[in-house]
Structures are given as structure tokens and as C-alpha cells.
Design an enzyme around this catalytic site. Structure first.
Site, short mmCIF file in Angstrom:
data_model
loop_
_atom_site.label_atom_id
_atom_site.label_comp_id
_atom_site.label_asym_id
_atom_site.label_seq_id
_atom_site.Cartn_x
_atom_site.Cartn_y
_atom_site.Cartn_z
N GLY A 91 0.79 -1.24 0.00
CA GLY A 91 0.00 0.00 0.00
C GLY A 91 0.81 1.28 0.00
O GLY A 91 0.33 2.32 0.45
N ASP A 136 -7.14 0.26 -0.31
CA ASP A 136 -5.81 0.72 0.13
C ASP A 136 -5.88 2.14 0.70
O ASP A 136 -5.28 2.44 1.74
CB ASP A 136 -4.82 0.70 -1.05
C1 MEV Z 1 -4.31 -4.08 -3.99
O1 MEV Z 1 -3.72 -3.73 -2.74
C2 MEV Z 1 -5.64 -4.74 -3.76
C3 MEV Z 1 -6.35 -5.19 -5.06
O2 MEV Z 1 -7.52 -5.89 -4.60
C4 MEV Z 1 -6.73 -4.03 -5.93
C5 MEV Z 1 -7.81 -3.13 -5.34
O3 MEV Z 1 -8.55 -3.56 -4.47
O4 MEV Z 1 -7.89 -1.99 -5.82
C6 MEV Z 1 -5.52 -6.17 -5.86
#
Ligand code: MEV
Length: 303
Positions: A91, A136
Site C-alpha cells: 500500500g 488501500d
Molecule cells: C491491492 O492492494 C488490492 C487489489 O484488490 C486491488 C484493489 O482492491 O484496488 C488487488
């Protein structure tokens, strides 16, 4: 204010990445690695780092959004310092976007406007993500632990784990590409994808139940099942599989990729009194971070 600073945490997704893009719930926690953004007013419009103008970057986009809403026409110079490794699923870009928006909210409005920060950081994230779910930026803003659903947003939950072991596979990748990979899987395997989403939803319910009863063995099994669903939709990698195997051989209850996958980081669940020993074993092969969970969200920092 002429000058301000804030910081925001990185995160680990404990369950539910990728499926959260399709409006399924995910469990996430802030970690004790942070990005700090200091900014001061600059005569020239725009966002600057030294003599370089920052454009097309999550930080500059988030800041421009705050400026537009606050009717601010000067610019800012930034100092970015972060202990969150980038492009490995922890993140980093979201916390930079959130802290950038938080700092400029302080500069332009004299306070942190959480709703404005959320929208601004979301705009910043769009620069590098493809179709971000918002998980995030939400955890970087609110901190602690949470259950996140795209349509219902963020709810704080108690995550009764003190520490988590994060294994860095050493391979970086782009979140947007991994999200597109899952979309391709979905388009080619619609029926199977629906079943995977249904199972993931049940799995989250079971994980919440296992957290309540602090059943680490069950949580470990659920993590492994979540990992196998992520593998099936195409976002695991040889390095991730190797890290999971090493963690299990070393005595972890479970392990799975965290974030977008395709490399990046693996989280690993173990008994508190064994976690340091397990960390030592894994560190013979991979870089590891033993970090505390449920860190503070966005906060003002002293300059
Ligand atoms: C990325 O940290 C998490 C994902 O699920 C993408 C998102 O939720 O935007 C892969």
C-alpha cells in the site's frame, strides 16, 4: 498554514484482495510502516520536489484535487519519506496519496477533511491502478483493522493479532496489470468465477468467526484456501509459492500473497512465541518484515 506534515500507514490485506474489486468483502490491517509527507507553500503553481515539478503521480494528483476543491492557486514543495517498500503489495502509493492529501488539506483548510482526503487519494490512486476498489486508501486513512466492501465502504473491526510476518519475494509488479489479469480470467471463466466469488464471501465470514475465537489453526487453513483461489485466477507466482512453502515448512499455520500478487509480498500466520524463530528461518531465503498490526491511520506530524 504555510507548512504542514502528516503520515499514513501501509497495509496488509489478510483476506479478499482482487475479489474486493468485484464488491466482495476483504479484511485489511494497517501496519507499522509509514509514509510521511511534509509540504510548504511555494510561489509557483504545481507540486514540486526540489526543482522538479511532479506530474502524473499519485501524490501530485491527490494534491491537485485538494487545491481545486479549496480554490488554492499557489503551489507546494514536498518532502516524501517512506519506510514502506513500493510495488510489493503493502500500500505504498495509497499511503503517499493519503498523506499528500492530508498535508495539503491542513495547508489549505487548516484541518484534515477526511472526506476530501478520501476522494483526493482515490483520484491519486487511479494514476497507477486500473479500477481501484478503494481498500488501500481507506485503510491508510482510517488505520486499525477493517472490513471493506466497495459498495458499503470501511468498517473498523478488531483484529486480535499483534504481529504478522511479511515475506518480500523481491519481485516488484504493477497492481493495474494484476487486476487486468483477473478480469481476463473472469471473462473467460464466468461460471467458475462466480463460484470463486461465492466461496470467497463464505471464507471471509469464516475468517471473522475464527478471529473472534482466536483460532489460529483455522485462520491458517482459510489463508491457504484463499491463496489457492488467488492462484486459480492467475495472480500467484513461483516466488510466492516458494515463500508459502518455506513458511509452512518452518511451522506457520498458513500463508498467502497479500495485495496484488504476481510477486510482491506473502503474509504468514504463526504463534506469537514461534514467530521470531520462523522469521529467522525464512530470512535465509527471503527478506522478511516482522511488523505490528492495527497502526494509526492518517495523522498530523510535527515539523
Ligand atoms: C491491492 O492492494 C488490492 C487489489 O484488490 C486491488 C484493489 O482492491 O484496488 C488487488
Amino acid at each position: 498554514m504555510m507548512k504542514a506534515a502528516t503520515s499514513a500507514p501501509g497495509k496488509v490485506i489478510l483476506f479478499g484482495e482482487h475479489f474486493v474489486v468485484y464488491d466482495r468483502p476483504a479484511i485489511v490491517s494497517a501496519i507499522h510502516l509509514r509514509a510521511r509527507i511534509e509540504a510548504w507553500i511555494h510561489d509557483q503553481p504545481g507540486v514540486w520536489i526540489g526543482s522538479r515539478r511532479l506530474v502524473n503521480h499519485p501524490a501530485s494528483r491527490a494534491i491537485e484535487y485538494v487545491f481545486e476543491k479549496a480554490g488554492f492557486t499557489s503551489g507546494v514543495t514536498l518532502k516524501i519519506s517512506s519506510s514502506i517498500p513500493s510495488s510489493v503489495g503493502l500500500g505504498s502509493s495509497a499511503s503517499i496519496a493519503v498523506a499528500s492529501a492530508g498535508t495539503t488539506s491542513l495547508i489549505t483548510l487548516g484541518r484534515i477533511d477526511e472526506e476530501l482526503v478520501k476522494l483526493a487519494a482515490g483520484e491519486g490512486e487511479k494514476i497507477i491502478h486500473f479500477n481501484p476498489s478503494g481498500i488501500d486508501t481507506s485503510i491508510a486513512l482510517y488505520g486499525g483493522g477493517g472490513l471493506y466492501t466497495r459498495s458499503r465502504g470501511f468498517t473498523h473491526i478488531e483484529i486480535p493479532l499483534k504481529k504478522i510476518l511479511i515475506i518480500d519475494t523481491g519481485k516488484t509488479r504493477k497492481t493495474g496489470e494484476m487486476v487486468k489479469r483477473v478480469k481476463e480470467f473472469m471473462e473467460k471463466n464466468k461460471e467458475r468465477f462466480d463460484k470463486i466469488l461465492k466461496r470467497e464471501e463464505e471464507l471471509i465470514e469464516e475468517a471473522l468467526d475464527a478471529f473472534r475465537s482466536l483460532d489460529l489453526e483455522r485462520l491458517g487453513r482459510l489463508m491457504l484456501e484463499n491463496q489457492s483461489l488467488l492462484r486459480e485466477v492467475g495472480v500467484s507466482s513461483l516466488e510466492i509459492e516458494e515463500a508459502v512453502k518455506i513458511a509452512l515448512d518452518a511451522g506457520a499455520y498458513g500463508a498467502k500473497l497479500t495485495g496484488a500478487g504476481g510477486g510482491g509480498c506473502v503474509i504468514c500466520l504463526a504463534d506469537e512465541d514461534r514467530i521470531e524463530g520462523i522469521s529467522k528461518i525464512i530470512s535465509n531465503r527471503f527478506k522478511v518484515y516482522l511488523t505490528e498490526l492495527s497502526a494509526d491511520g492518517l495523522r498530523e506530524e510535527k515539523i
